[in-house]
Design an enzyme around this catalytic site. Structure first.
Site, PDB file in Angstrom:
ATOM      1  N   LYS A  80       0.981  -1.239  -0.024  1.00  0.00           N
ATOM      2  CA  LYS A  80       0.074   0.213  -0.029  1.00  0.00           C
ATOM      3  C   LYS A  80       0.848   1.167  -0.144  1.00  0.00           C
ATOM      4  O   LYS A  80       1.720   1.421   0.621  1.00  0.00           O
ATOM      5  CB  LYS A  80      -0.810   0.004   1.227  1.00  0.00           C
ATOM      6  N   SER A 155      -9.789   1.611   2.682  1.00  0.00           N
ATOM      7  CA  SER A 155      -8.644   2.306   1.834  1.00  0.00           C
ATOM      8  C   SER A 155      -7.732   1.506   1.165  1.00  0.00           C
ATOM      9  O   SER A 155      -7.289   1.923   0.170  1.00  0.00           O
ATOM     10  CB  SER A 155      -8.004   3.381   2.682  1.00  0.00           C
ATOM     11  N   SER A 179     -10.141  -0.558   6.949  1.00  0.00           N
ATOM     12  CA  SER A 179      -9.562  -0.378   5.862  1.00  0.00           C
ATOM     13  C   SER A 179      -8.958  -1.427   4.717  1.00  0.00           C
ATOM     14  O   SER A 179      -8.494  -1.498   3.700  1.00  0.00           O
ATOM     15  CB  SER A 179      -8.713   0.868   5.671  1.00  0.00           C
TER      16      SER A 179
END
Lengths: 486, 110
Positions: A80, A155, A179
Protein backbone atom coordinates in the site's frame (compact mmCIF):
# COMPACT_ATOMS: atom_id res chain seq x y z
CA UNK A 1 -0.05 -27.10 -13.94
CA UNK A 2 -1.55 -23.75 -12.85
CA UNK A 3 -0.29 -20.46 -14.25
CA UNK A 4 2.48 -19.02 -12.06
CA UNK A 5 0.27 -16.10 -11.03
CA UNK A 6 -2.45 -18.53 -10.02
CA UNK A 7 -0.26 -20.19 -7.39
CA UNK A 8 -0.62 -19.40 -3.71
CA UNK A 9 2.32 -18.09 -1.72
CA UNK A 10 2.63 -21.53 -0.10
CA UNK A 11 2.74 -23.26 -3.49
CA UNK A 12 5.14 -20.69 -4.94
CA UNK A 13 7.41 -20.95 -1.92
CA UNK A 14 7.62 -24.75 -2.25
CA UNK A 15 8.40 -24.62 -5.98
CA UNK A 16 11.00 -21.88 -5.49
CA UNK A 17 12.66 -23.76 -2.63
CA UNK A 18 12.83 -26.97 -4.65
CA UNK A 19 14.33 -25.07 -7.59
CA UNK A 20 11.43 -26.01 -9.87
CA UNK A 21 10.75 -22.34 -10.52
CA UNK A 22 13.13 -19.39 -10.54
CA UNK A 23 12.43 -16.08 -8.83
CA UNK A 24 13.11 -14.22 -12.09
CA UNK A 25 10.63 -16.40 -13.97
CA UNK A 26 8.08 -15.72 -11.24
CA UNK A 27 8.68 -11.98 -11.21
CA UNK A 28 8.40 -11.82 -15.00
CA UNK A 29 5.10 -13.72 -14.93
CA UNK A 30 3.71 -11.19 -12.44
CA UNK A 31 5.03 -8.19 -14.36
CA UNK A 32 3.36 -9.56 -17.50
CA UNK A 33 0.11 -10.04 -15.58
CA UNK A 34 0.31 -6.43 -14.35
CA UNK A 35 0.82 -5.32 -17.94
CA UNK A 36 -2.25 -7.31 -19.02
CA UNK A 37 -4.63 -6.35 -16.23
CA UNK A 38 -3.73 -2.84 -15.15
CA UNK A 39 -5.69 -1.00 -17.80
CA UNK A 40 -8.83 -2.51 -16.29
CA UNK A 41 -7.95 -2.97 -12.61
CA UNK A 42 -5.70 0.04 -11.93
CA UNK A 43 -4.33 -1.29 -8.64
CA UNK A 44 -0.81 0.15 -8.91
CA UNK A 45 0.46 3.70 -8.52
CA UNK A 46 4.07 2.69 -9.14
CA UNK A 47 5.39 -0.50 -10.72
CA UNK A 48 9.00 -1.20 -9.69
CA UNK A 49 9.97 -3.52 -12.52
CA UNK A 50 13.70 -2.87 -12.29
CA UNK A 51 13.81 -3.37 -8.52
CA UNK A 52 11.71 -6.53 -8.82
CA UNK A 53 14.01 -8.14 -11.37
CA UNK A 54 17.15 -7.19 -9.45
CA UNK A 55 15.75 -8.64 -6.23
CA UNK A 56 14.65 -11.79 -8.04
CA UNK A 57 18.09 -12.24 -9.63
CA UNK A 58 19.68 -11.90 -6.20
CA UNK A 59 17.40 -14.62 -4.79
CA UNK A 60 18.18 -16.98 -7.66
CA UNK A 61 21.93 -16.37 -7.28
CA UNK A 62 21.80 -17.13 -3.55
CA UNK A 63 19.73 -20.24 -4.15
CA UNK A 64 22.20 -21.45 -6.75
CA UNK A 65 24.96 -21.09 -4.17
CA UNK A 66 22.98 -23.47 -2.01
CA UNK A 67 22.06 -20.93 0.68
CA UNK A 68 19.04 -21.69 2.85
CA UNK A 69 16.54 -18.89 2.24
CA UNK A 70 13.46 -17.76 4.22
CA UNK A 71 10.02 -19.08 3.17
CA UNK A 72 8.99 -15.93 1.29
CA UNK A 73 12.25 -15.55 -0.68
CA UNK A 74 11.47 -14.77 -4.30
CA UNK A 75 7.73 -14.31 -3.73
CA UNK A 76 6.42 -11.21 -5.57
CA UNK A 77 4.37 -8.79 -3.51
CA UNK A 78 3.20 -5.18 -3.46
CA UNK A 79 2.68 -2.54 -0.78
CA UNK A 80 0.00 0.00 0.00
CA UNK A 81 1.36 3.41 -0.88
CA UNK A 82 1.31 4.67 2.72
CA UNK A 83 4.25 2.40 3.62
CA UNK A 84 7.59 4.17 3.22
CA UNK A 85 10.01 2.63 0.77
CA UNK A 86 13.52 4.08 0.50
CA UNK A 87 14.11 5.56 -2.95
CA UNK A 88 10.64 4.62 -4.21
CA UNK A 89 7.82 7.21 -4.31
CA UNK A 90 5.32 7.00 -1.45
CA UNK A 91 2.35 9.24 -2.09
CA UNK A 92 -0.59 8.08 0.07
CA UNK A 93 -2.49 8.69 -3.21
CA UNK A 94 -2.35 12.41 -2.41
CA UNK A 95 -1.18 15.43 -4.40
CA UNK A 96 0.37 16.53 -1.12
CA UNK A 97 3.04 13.83 -1.43
CA UNK A 98 3.31 13.70 -5.20
CA UNK A 99 6.96 13.07 -6.03
CA UNK A 100 7.92 12.41 -2.39
CA UNK A 101 10.58 9.74 -2.06
CA UNK A 102 11.26 8.50 1.50
CA UNK A 103 14.75 8.25 2.92
CA UNK A 104 13.99 5.11 4.90
CA UNK A 105 12.01 1.88 4.79
CA UNK A 106 9.05 1.11 7.01
CA UNK A 107 9.58 -1.66 9.60
CA UNK A 108 7.37 -4.04 7.62
CA UNK A 109 9.36 -3.30 4.45
CA UNK A 110 12.56 -4.18 6.30
CA UNK A 111 10.91 -7.38 7.48
CA UNK A 112 9.92 -8.34 3.93
CA UNK A 113 13.43 -7.50 2.73
CA UNK A 114 14.83 -9.87 5.37
CA UNK A 115 12.55 -12.49 3.83
CA UNK A 116 13.93 -11.54 0.39
CA UNK A 117 10.53 -11.01 -1.16
CA UNK A 118 10.33 -9.29 -4.55
CA UNK A 119 8.70 -5.83 -4.60
CA UNK A 120 6.44 -5.34 -7.64
CA UNK A 121 5.29 -1.86 -6.72
CA UNK A 122 3.12 0.47 -4.66
CA UNK A 123 -0.64 0.24 -4.57
CA UNK A 124 -3.48 2.70 -4.89
CA UNK A 125 -5.57 3.65 -1.89
CA UNK A 126 -8.02 6.24 -0.65
CA UNK A 127 -6.12 9.46 -0.06
CA UNK A 128 -4.28 9.20 3.28
CA UNK A 129 -6.31 6.01 3.90
CA UNK A 130 -9.51 8.04 4.38
CA UNK A 131 -12.30 6.30 2.57
CA UNK A 132 -13.80 2.91 1.94
CA UNK A 133 -14.10 2.73 -1.84
CA UNK A 134 -10.71 3.90 -3.18
CA UNK A 135 -12.58 6.73 -4.91
CA UNK A 136 -10.79 9.41 -2.92
CA UNK A 137 -7.43 8.57 -4.53
CA UNK A 138 -6.02 11.68 -6.21
CA UNK A 139 -4.42 9.70 -9.00
CA UNK A 140 -6.51 6.91 -10.46
CA UNK A 141 -9.58 4.73 -10.29
CA UNK A 142 -9.14 1.19 -9.03
CA UNK A 143 -11.79 -1.29 -10.13
CA UNK A 144 -12.94 -4.47 -8.44
CA UNK A 145 -11.48 -7.42 -10.40
CA UNK A 146 -14.66 -9.38 -9.65
CA UNK A 147 -16.77 -6.74 -11.44
CA UNK A 148 -14.95 -3.77 -12.99
CA UNK A 149 -18.05 -1.56 -12.63
CA UNK A 150 -17.72 -1.82 -8.89
CA UNK A 151 -15.37 -0.39 -6.26
CA UNK A 152 -12.67 -2.60 -4.74
CA UNK A 153 -13.42 -1.17 -1.28
CA UNK A 154 -10.95 0.85 0.70
CA UNK A 155 -8.86 2.31 1.83
CA UNK A 156 -6.57 -0.63 0.95
CA UNK A 157 -8.48 -1.10 -2.33
CA UNK A 158 -5.36 -1.40 -4.47
CA UNK A 159 -3.93 -4.00 -2.07
CA UNK A 160 -7.05 -6.17 -2.32
CA UNK A 161 -7.53 -5.69 -6.07
CA UNK A 162 -3.89 -6.57 -6.85
CA UNK A 163 -4.18 -9.87 -4.97
CA UNK A 164 -7.60 -10.68 -6.43
CA UNK A 165 -6.42 -9.94 -9.99
CA UNK A 166 -3.31 -12.08 -9.45
CA UNK A 167 -1.15 -9.00 -9.94
CA UNK A 168 0.71 -9.83 -6.70
CA UNK A 169 1.05 -13.04 -4.71
CA UNK A 170 0.25 -11.07 -1.58
CA UNK A 171 0.16 -7.47 -0.44
CA UNK A 172 0.24 -5.35 2.68
CA UNK A 173 -2.49 -2.93 3.57
CA UNK A 174 -3.40 -0.92 6.63
CA UNK A 175 -6.54 -0.96 8.71
CA UNK A 176 -7.84 1.88 10.86
CA UNK A 177 -11.56 1.14 11.01
CA UNK A 178 -11.77 -1.70 8.49
CA UNK A 179 -9.59 -0.41 5.65
CA UNK A 180 -8.02 -3.81 5.09
CA UNK A 181 -10.89 -6.12 6.02
CA UNK A 182 -13.58 -4.45 3.90
CA UNK A 183 -11.62 -4.37 0.59
CA UNK A 184 -10.59 -7.98 1.23
CA UNK A 185 -14.30 -8.81 1.53
CA UNK A 186 -15.29 -6.79 -1.55
CA UNK A 187 -12.61 -8.44 -3.71
CA UNK A 188 -12.95 -11.96 -2.32
CA UNK A 189 -9.53 -12.31 -0.70
CA UNK A 190 -8.29 -12.85 2.85
CA UNK A 191 -7.14 -9.96 5.06
CA UNK A 192 -5.91 -9.89 8.65
CA UNK A 193 -5.95 -6.90 10.95
CA UNK A 194 -3.41 -7.83 13.63
CA UNK A 195 -3.71 -7.09 17.35
CA UNK A 196 -2.87 -3.45 18.12
CA UNK A 197 0.86 -3.51 18.82
CA UNK A 198 1.65 -6.81 17.08
CA UNK A 199 3.22 -5.10 14.05
CA UNK A 200 5.33 -1.94 14.22
CA UNK A 201 3.91 1.04 12.32
CA UNK A 202 7.33 2.69 11.95
CA UNK A 203 7.38 4.15 8.45
CA UNK A 204 3.63 4.02 7.90
CA UNK A 205 2.08 7.41 7.20
CA UNK A 206 -0.40 7.73 10.08
CA UNK A 207 -4.13 8.40 9.88
CA UNK A 208 -5.38 7.74 13.42
CA UNK A 209 -2.53 6.47 15.58
CA UNK A 210 -4.58 4.79 18.31
CA UNK A 211 -6.30 2.67 15.64
CA UNK A 212 -3.92 2.14 12.68
CA UNK A 213 -2.49 -1.33 12.08
CA UNK A 214 -0.63 -2.89 9.14
CA UNK A 215 -1.67 -6.34 7.95
CA UNK A 216 -1.47 -8.87 5.12
CA UNK A 217 -3.88 -9.53 2.24
CA UNK A 218 -3.59 -12.89 0.50
CA UNK A 219 -5.44 -15.44 -1.62
CA UNK A 220 -6.06 -17.86 1.21
CA UNK A 221 -5.73 -18.35 4.93
CA UNK A 222 -2.42 -20.20 4.96
CA UNK A 223 -0.78 -17.49 2.85
CA UNK A 224 -2.15 -14.83 5.15
CA UNK A 225 -0.58 -16.57 8.17
CA UNK A 226 2.75 -16.96 6.37
CA UNK A 227 2.90 -13.22 5.70
CA UNK A 228 1.77 -12.37 9.23
CA UNK A 229 4.62 -14.53 10.56
CA UNK A 230 7.03 -12.47 8.47
CA UNK A 231 5.91 -8.97 9.50
CA UNK A 232 5.11 -9.18 13.21
CA UNK A 233 7.46 -8.16 15.96
CA UNK A 234 8.27 -5.44 18.43
CA UNK A 235 10.26 -2.45 17.28
CA UNK A 236 11.72 0.26 19.49
CA UNK A 237 10.94 2.88 16.83
CA UNK A 238 7.21 2.40 17.41
CA UNK A 239 6.51 2.78 21.13
CA UNK A 240 3.06 1.20 20.68
CA UNK A 241 4.48 -2.07 19.38
CA UNK A 242 4.27 -4.67 22.13
CA UNK A 243 6.50 -7.54 23.20
CA UNK A 244 5.03 -10.90 22.23
CA UNK A 245 6.33 -14.35 21.46
CA UNK A 246 5.78 -14.09 17.67
CA UNK A 247 4.64 -17.71 17.66
CA UNK A 248 3.95 -19.28 14.26
CA UNK A 249 0.39 -18.19 13.37
CA UNK A 250 -0.05 -21.27 11.20
CA UNK A 251 1.19 -23.76 13.81
CA UNK A 252 -2.29 -25.13 14.61
CA UNK A 253 -3.91 -24.31 11.29
CA UNK A 254 -5.20 -27.81 10.59
CA UNK A 255 -6.51 -28.63 14.06
CA UNK A 256 -10.12 -27.82 13.20
CA UNK A 257 -12.82 -26.07 15.21
CA UNK A 258 -14.16 -28.90 17.34
CA UNK A 259 -15.05 -27.39 20.70
CA UNK A 260 -14.26 -23.81 19.66
CA UNK A 261 -16.85 -21.43 21.15
CA UNK A 262 -18.06 -18.90 18.60
CA UNK A 263 -20.20 -15.88 19.54
CA UNK A 264 -22.49 -14.07 17.09
CA UNK A 265 -22.94 -10.46 18.30
CA UNK A 266 -26.57 -9.66 17.51
CA UNK A 267 -25.75 -5.95 17.13
CA UNK A 268 -23.74 -6.84 13.99
CA UNK A 269 -26.61 -8.78 12.41
CA UNK A 270 -29.19 -5.98 12.57
CA UNK A 271 -31.35 -4.40 9.89
CA UNK A 272 -28.34 -2.52 8.43
CA UNK A 273 -27.00 -5.82 7.07
CA UNK A 274 -28.54 -6.62 3.69
CA UNK A 275 -30.42 -9.97 3.69
CA UNK A 276 -28.10 -11.70 1.20
CA UNK A 277 -25.03 -10.93 3.27
CA UNK A 278 -26.68 -11.98 6.51
CA UNK A 279 -27.85 -15.26 4.97
CA UNK A 280 -24.44 -16.19 3.53
CA UNK A 281 -22.63 -15.33 6.78
CA UNK A 282 -25.11 -17.27 8.92
CA UNK A 283 -24.81 -20.23 6.57
CA UNK A 284 -21.03 -20.15 7.10
CA UNK A 285 -21.57 -19.99 10.86
CA UNK A 286 -23.78 -23.06 10.51
CA UNK A 287 -21.02 -24.79 8.61
CA UNK A 288 -18.57 -24.13 11.46
CA UNK A 289 -21.16 -25.52 13.85
CA UNK A 290 -21.39 -28.61 11.66
CA UNK A 291 -17.61 -28.98 12.01
CA UNK A 292 -17.92 -29.15 15.78
CA UNK A 293 -17.84 -25.52 16.92
CA UNK A 294 -20.30 -24.26 19.51
CA UNK A 295 -22.13 -21.26 18.01
CA UNK A 296 -24.32 -18.96 20.09
CA UNK A 297 -25.83 -15.49 19.76
CA UNK A 298 -24.60 -12.90 22.28
CA UNK A 299 -25.13 -9.20 22.91
CA UNK A 300 -22.53 -6.45 23.17
CA UNK A 301 -24.76 -3.40 23.78
CA UNK A 302 -21.92 -0.88 23.39
CA UNK A 303 -21.48 -1.83 19.73
CA UNK A 304 -24.57 0.26 18.95
CA UNK A 305 -22.41 3.34 19.65
CA UNK A 306 -19.10 2.12 18.27
CA UNK A 307 -19.46 3.84 14.90
CA UNK A 308 -19.96 7.43 16.14
CA UNK A 309 -17.21 6.89 18.75
CA UNK A 310 -14.89 5.72 16.00
CA UNK A 311 -15.77 8.71 13.78
CA UNK A 312 -15.01 11.16 16.60
CA UNK A 313 -11.70 9.58 17.58
CA UNK A 314 -10.39 8.89 14.09
CA UNK A 315 -11.27 12.37 12.80
CA UNK A 316 -9.73 14.07 15.83
CA UNK A 317 -6.53 12.06 15.46
CA UNK A 318 -6.45 12.62 11.70
CA UNK A 319 -6.68 16.40 12.03
CA UNK A 320 -3.74 16.28 14.42
CA UNK A 321 -1.66 13.81 12.38
CA UNK A 322 -2.16 15.66 9.11
CA UNK A 323 -1.01 18.96 10.60
CA UNK A 324 2.51 17.78 9.72
CA UNK A 325 1.83 18.38 6.02
CA UNK A 326 2.77 22.02 5.84
CA UNK A 327 4.91 22.21 2.71
CA UNK A 328 8.12 22.72 4.68
CA UNK A 329 10.03 19.54 5.48
CA UNK A 330 8.85 17.37 2.60
CA UNK A 331 6.15 17.11 0.00
CA UNK A 332 4.73 19.70 -2.33
CA UNK A 333 4.76 23.45 -1.57
CA UNK A 334 2.33 25.76 -3.28
CA UNK A 335 2.43 29.52 -3.12
CA UNK A 336 4.67 32.48 -3.67
CA UNK A 337 6.80 32.42 -0.54
CA UNK A 338 4.19 34.35 1.36
CA UNK A 339 3.19 33.76 4.93
CA UNK A 340 0.06 31.90 3.85
CA UNK A 341 2.09 29.35 1.83
CA UNK A 342 1.08 26.69 4.31
CA UNK A 343 -2.62 27.36 3.77
CA UNK A 344 -2.16 27.41 -0.01
CA UNK A 345 -0.15 24.17 0.14
CA UNK A 346 -2.67 22.33 2.29
CA UNK A 347 -5.64 23.64 0.32
CA UNK A 348 -4.14 22.52 -3.01
CA UNK A 349 -2.58 19.31 -1.67
CA UNK A 350 -5.49 17.68 0.16
CA UNK A 351 -8.55 16.30 -1.60
CA UNK A 352 -12.13 16.93 -0.48
CA UNK A 353 -12.56 13.83 1.70
CA UNK A 354 -9.35 14.53 3.60
CA UNK A 355 -10.31 18.18 4.05
CA UNK A 356 -13.73 17.17 5.36
CA UNK A 357 -12.18 14.87 7.96
CA UNK A 358 -9.58 17.44 8.99
CA UNK A 359 -12.33 20.03 9.46
CA UNK A 360 -14.49 17.55 11.38
CA UNK A 361 -11.53 16.63 13.59
CA UNK A 362 -10.73 20.29 14.13
CA UNK A 363 -14.35 20.90 15.10
CA UNK A 364 -14.33 17.99 17.55
CA UNK A 365 -11.14 19.13 19.25
CA UNK A 366 -12.04 22.82 19.40
CA UNK A 367 -13.42 24.66 22.42
CA UNK A 368 -16.94 23.59 23.27
CA UNK A 369 -16.76 20.17 21.62
CA UNK A 370 -14.27 18.35 23.82
CA UNK A 371 -17.09 16.65 25.75
CA UNK A 372 -17.96 14.62 22.68
CA UNK A 373 -14.35 13.51 22.39
CA UNK A 374 -14.31 12.49 26.07
CA UNK A 375 -17.57 10.63 25.56
CA UNK A 376 -16.12 8.77 22.58
CA UNK A 377 -13.13 7.67 24.67
CA UNK A 378 -15.51 6.33 27.31
CA UNK A 379 -17.59 4.48 24.74
CA UNK A 380 -14.35 2.97 23.49
CA UNK A 381 -13.75 1.64 26.98
CA UNK A 382 -17.27 0.19 27.09
CA UNK A 383 -16.64 -1.58 23.78
CA UNK A 384 -13.39 -3.01 25.10
CA UNK A 385 -15.11 -4.21 28.28
CA UNK A 386 -17.92 -5.81 26.29
CA UNK A 387 -15.37 -7.75 24.24
CA UNK A 388 -13.51 -8.78 27.41
CA UNK A 389 -16.76 -10.07 28.94
CA UNK A 390 -17.77 -12.09 25.88
CA UNK A 391 -14.26 -13.43 25.32
CA UNK A 392 -14.30 -14.94 28.82
CA UNK A 393 -16.96 -17.41 27.67
CA UNK A 394 -16.17 -17.56 23.95
CA UNK A 395 -13.02 -17.96 21.86
CA UNK A 396 -14.04 -16.05 18.75
CA UNK A 397 -16.71 -13.57 17.61
CA UNK A 398 -18.18 -13.95 14.13
CA UNK A 399 -19.95 -11.31 12.02
CA UNK A 400 -20.22 -9.96 8.48
CA UNK A 401 -17.32 -7.72 7.42
CA UNK A 402 -19.51 -5.19 5.68
CA UNK A 403 -23.28 -4.62 5.67
CA UNK A 404 -23.23 -5.00 1.88
CA UNK A 405 -21.15 -6.30 -1.00
CA UNK A 406 -19.18 -4.03 -3.36
CA UNK A 407 -21.23 -1.10 -4.66
CA UNK A 408 -20.97 0.49 -8.09
CA UNK A 409 -18.33 3.14 -8.78
CA UNK A 410 -19.67 6.61 -8.05
CA UNK A 411 -22.81 5.27 -6.40
CA UNK A 412 -22.14 6.66 -2.94
CA UNK A 413 -19.57 9.28 -3.61
CA UNK A 414 -21.92 12.10 -2.74
CA UNK A 415 -23.10 10.57 0.47
CA UNK A 416 -20.25 10.47 3.01
CA UNK A 417 -22.51 9.50 5.93
CA UNK A 418 -23.62 6.34 4.12
CA UNK A 419 -20.03 5.45 3.27
CA UNK A 420 -19.00 5.85 6.93
CA UNK A 421 -21.82 3.48 7.95
CA UNK A 422 -20.18 0.73 5.88
CA UNK A 423 -17.65 0.48 8.73
CA UNK A 424 -20.33 -0.64 11.19
CA UNK A 425 -19.02 -4.18 11.66
CA UNK A 426 -15.30 -3.46 11.48
CA UNK A 427 -14.83 -0.52 13.85
CA UNK A 428 -15.55 -2.47 17.07
CA UNK A 429 -12.39 -4.63 16.84
CA UNK A 430 -10.39 -1.50 15.91
CA UNK A 431 -11.62 0.34 19.00
CA UNK A 432 -10.85 -2.67 21.21
CA UNK A 433 -7.40 -3.24 19.65
CA UNK A 434 -8.24 -6.87 18.89
CA UNK A 435 -7.22 -8.99 15.89
CA UNK A 436 -9.81 -9.53 13.17
CA UNK A 437 -9.74 -11.75 10.11
CA UNK A 438 -11.75 -11.13 6.93
CA UNK A 439 -12.33 -14.06 4.61
CA UNK A 440 -14.66 -14.84 1.73
CA UNK A 441 -17.52 -17.12 2.75
CA UNK A 442 -19.73 -17.21 -0.33
CA UNK A 443 -21.49 -14.97 -2.82
CA UNK A 444 -24.59 -12.79 -2.88
CA UNK A 445 -27.35 -13.05 -5.48
CA UNK A 446 -25.28 -11.03 -7.97
CA UNK A 447 -22.26 -13.31 -7.64
CA UNK A 448 -20.27 -10.83 -5.56
CA UNK A 449 -18.09 -12.10 -2.71
CA UNK A 450 -19.40 -11.87 0.84
CA UNK A 451 -16.86 -11.41 3.62
CA UNK A 452 -17.00 -13.02 7.04
CA UNK A 453 -15.21 -11.52 10.03
CA UNK A 454 -13.66 -13.43 12.94
CA UNK A 455 -12.52 -11.41 15.95
CA UNK A 456 -10.53 -12.83 18.85
CA UNK A 457 -8.41 -12.20 21.90
CA UNK A 458 -5.26 -10.07 21.70
CA UNK A 459 -2.41 -11.98 20.03
CA UNK A 460 -4.69 -14.89 19.20
CA UNK A 461 -4.34 -14.48 15.43
CA UNK A 462 -3.50 -18.19 15.23
CA UNK A 463 -6.96 -19.23 16.40
CA UNK A 464 -8.67 -16.87 13.93
CA UNK A 465 -6.63 -18.37 11.11
CA UNK A 466 -7.42 -21.89 12.33
CA UNK A 467 -11.17 -21.20 12.27
CA UNK A 468 -10.84 -19.45 8.91
CA UNK A 469 -8.92 -22.39 7.51
CA UNK A 470 -11.58 -24.85 8.67
CA UNK A 471 -14.25 -22.79 6.94
CA UNK A 472 -12.16 -22.34 3.80
CA UNK A 473 -11.51 -26.07 3.56
CA UNK A 474 -15.18 -26.84 4.09
CA UNK A 475 -15.97 -24.79 0.97
CA UNK A 476 -13.46 -26.53 -1.31
CA UNK A 477 -15.27 -28.43 -4.01
CA UNK A 478 -18.54 -26.67 -3.30
CA UNK A 479 -17.86 -23.90 -5.78
CA UNK A 480 -17.45 -21.31 -3.05
CA UNK A 481 -13.72 -21.62 -2.57
CA UNK A 482 -13.53 -20.05 -6.01
CA UNK A 483 -14.61 -16.72 -4.63
CA UNK A 484 -10.99 -16.25 -3.63
CA UNK A 485 -10.10 -16.37 -7.32
CA UNK A 486 -10.65 -13.93 -10.15
CA UNK B 1 -29.91 0.39 5.69
CA UNK B 2 -30.53 3.30 8.08
CA UNK B 3 -31.40 6.53 6.38
CA UNK B 4 -29.57 9.79 6.88
CA UNK B 5 -32.67 11.27 8.44
CA UNK B 6 -32.37 8.96 11.46
CA UNK B 7 -30.72 11.59 13.57
CA UNK B 8 -32.73 14.57 12.35
CA UNK B 9 -34.36 14.79 15.74
CA UNK B 10 -31.05 15.47 17.46
CA UNK B 11 -30.02 19.07 17.91
CA UNK B 12 -28.39 20.93 15.05
CA UNK B 13 -25.29 22.88 16.03
CA UNK B 14 -24.27 25.64 13.63
CA UNK B 15 -20.81 25.11 12.18
CA UNK B 16 -18.55 28.04 11.29
CA UNK B 17 -16.58 26.58 8.38
CA UNK B 18 -14.37 29.63 7.92
CA UNK B 19 -13.27 29.56 11.56
CA UNK B 20 -12.54 25.82 11.36
CA UNK B 21 -10.62 26.27 8.13
CA UNK B 22 -8.52 28.95 9.77
CA UNK B 23 -7.71 26.63 12.68
CA UNK B 24 -6.92 23.75 10.29
CA UNK B 25 -4.81 25.98 8.02
CA UNK B 26 -7.05 25.43 5.01
CA UNK B 27 -8.99 27.76 2.81
CA UNK B 28 -12.53 26.94 1.76
CA UNK B 29 -13.78 28.56 -1.45
CA UNK B 30 -17.19 30.27 -1.10
CA UNK B 31 -18.69 27.78 -3.57
CA UNK B 32 -17.95 24.87 -1.20
CA UNK B 33 -18.77 26.58 2.09
CA UNK B 34 -22.47 25.80 2.16
CA UNK B 35 -22.04 22.13 1.24
CA UNK B 36 -19.33 21.64 3.84
CA UNK B 37 -21.39 23.39 6.47
CA UNK B 38 -24.33 21.09 5.80
CA UNK B 39 -22.15 17.95 5.75
CA UNK B 40 -20.39 18.86 8.98
CA UNK B 41 -23.66 19.73 10.70
CA UNK B 42 -25.14 16.40 9.59
CA UNK B 43 -22.10 14.51 10.81
CA UNK B 44 -22.09 16.39 14.10
CA UNK B 45 -25.76 15.54 14.61
CA UNK B 46 -24.97 11.87 13.94
CA UNK B 47 -22.05 11.94 16.39
CA UNK B 48 -24.08 13.76 19.04
CA UNK B 49 -25.99 10.55 19.74
CA UNK B 50 -22.97 9.71 21.92
CA UNK B 51 -24.24 12.27 24.42
CA UNK B 52 -27.13 9.93 25.25
CA UNK B 53 -24.88 6.97 26.14
CA UNK B 54 -24.55 6.18 29.81
CA UNK B 55 -20.81 6.09 30.44
CA UNK B 56 -20.62 6.17 34.18
CA UNK B 57 -16.96 5.40 34.69
CA UNK B 58 -13.94 7.24 36.07
CA UNK B 59 -12.03 7.60 32.80
CA UNK B 60 -11.40 6.17 29.39
CA UNK B 61 -8.39 4.04 28.57
CA UNK B 62 -6.38 3.09 25.51
CA UNK B 63 -6.75 -0.17 23.59
CA UNK B 64 -3.57 -1.83 24.82
CA UNK B 65 -1.48 -2.10 27.96
CA UNK B 66 0.18 1.16 28.96
CA UNK B 67 3.66 1.40 30.39
CA UNK B 68 6.68 3.56 29.83
CA UNK B 69 8.99 2.70 26.98
CA UNK B 70 12.56 3.64 27.82
CA UNK B 71 15.64 3.50 25.70
CA UNK B 72 19.32 4.08 26.35
CA UNK B 73 20.11 7.79 26.38
CA UNK B 74 22.63 7.51 23.57
CA UNK B 75 23.14 9.13 20.21
CA UNK B 76 22.13 6.79 17.40
CA UNK B 77 22.67 7.14 13.64
CA UNK B 78 20.17 9.44 11.97
CA UNK B 79 19.34 10.59 8.48
CA UNK B 80 21.89 12.73 6.65
CA UNK B 81 21.25 16.46 6.46
CA UNK B 82 22.00 16.56 2.72
CA UNK B 83 19.52 13.77 2.03
CA UNK B 84 16.86 15.37 4.16
CA UNK B 85 17.25 18.71 2.44
CA UNK B 86 16.99 17.05 -0.96
CA UNK B 87 13.48 15.97 0.00
CA UNK B 88 12.55 19.32 1.55
CA UNK B 89 9.79 21.42 0.05
CA UNK B 90 12.26 24.29 -0.02
CA UNK B 91 15.91 24.60 1.03
CA UNK B 92 18.50 27.37 1.33
CA UNK B 93 22.08 26.18 1.73
CA UNK B 94 22.07 23.82 4.67
CA UNK B 95 18.70 24.98 6.00
CA UNK B 96 15.04 24.28 5.42
CA UNK B 97 13.47 27.27 3.75
CA UNK B 98 10.40 28.15 5.79
CA UNK B 99 7.74 30.58 4.59
CA UNK B 100 7.44 33.69 6.75
CA UNK B 101 5.11 33.15 9.68
CA UNK B 102 5.07 36.44 11.53
CA UNK B 103 3.03 38.60 9.18
CA UNK B 104 3.71 40.73 6.16
CA UNK B 105 6.83 42.82 6.31
CA UNK B 106 7.91 41.53 9.74
CA UNK B 107 10.31 38.87 8.51
CA UNK B 108 13.08 39.04 6.02
CA UNK B 109 12.09 37.62 2.66
CA UNK B 110 14.57 35.57 0.69
Amino acid sequence: MKEITGLTVFELSSLLQRGELSAVETAKAYLAQIQRRENVVGAYLTVTEETALLQAERVDALRQKGEALPPLAGVPMALKDNLCTRGIPTTCASRMLEGYTPLYDAFVVEKLQEQQTVLLGKLNMDEFAMGSSNESSSFRVTRNPRDPDRVPGGSSGGSAAAVAAEEAAFSLGSDTGGSLRQPAAFCGVVGLRPTYGAVSRYGMVPFASSLDQIGPLARDIRDCGMVMNAIMGQDKRDATSLPHDCADCNARLEEGVKGVRIALPKELFGEEIVPDVKQVVLRAAGRLEGLGAHVEEVSLPSLAHALPAYCVLSSAEASSNLARFDGIRYGVRTGEEEEDDCIATRTAGFGNEVKRRILLGTLLTSAGQHELYQKALRVRRLVKEDFQRVLRDFDVLLSPVSPNTAHRLGERRRNPAQLYRGDLCTVPASLAGLPALSLPCGEDGEGLPVGLQLMGRAFDEGLLLRCGYALEQSMVGKGEKDCARV
Amino acid sequence: MKQDTDYNNTKQTPVDVDRLAQLARLSVPPTQRETLERELEDLLAFLSQLEQVDTDMPKADPPAAVYNIFREDMVTPSLLREELLEGASGAMGEFFHVPGGTGQGEGEKS
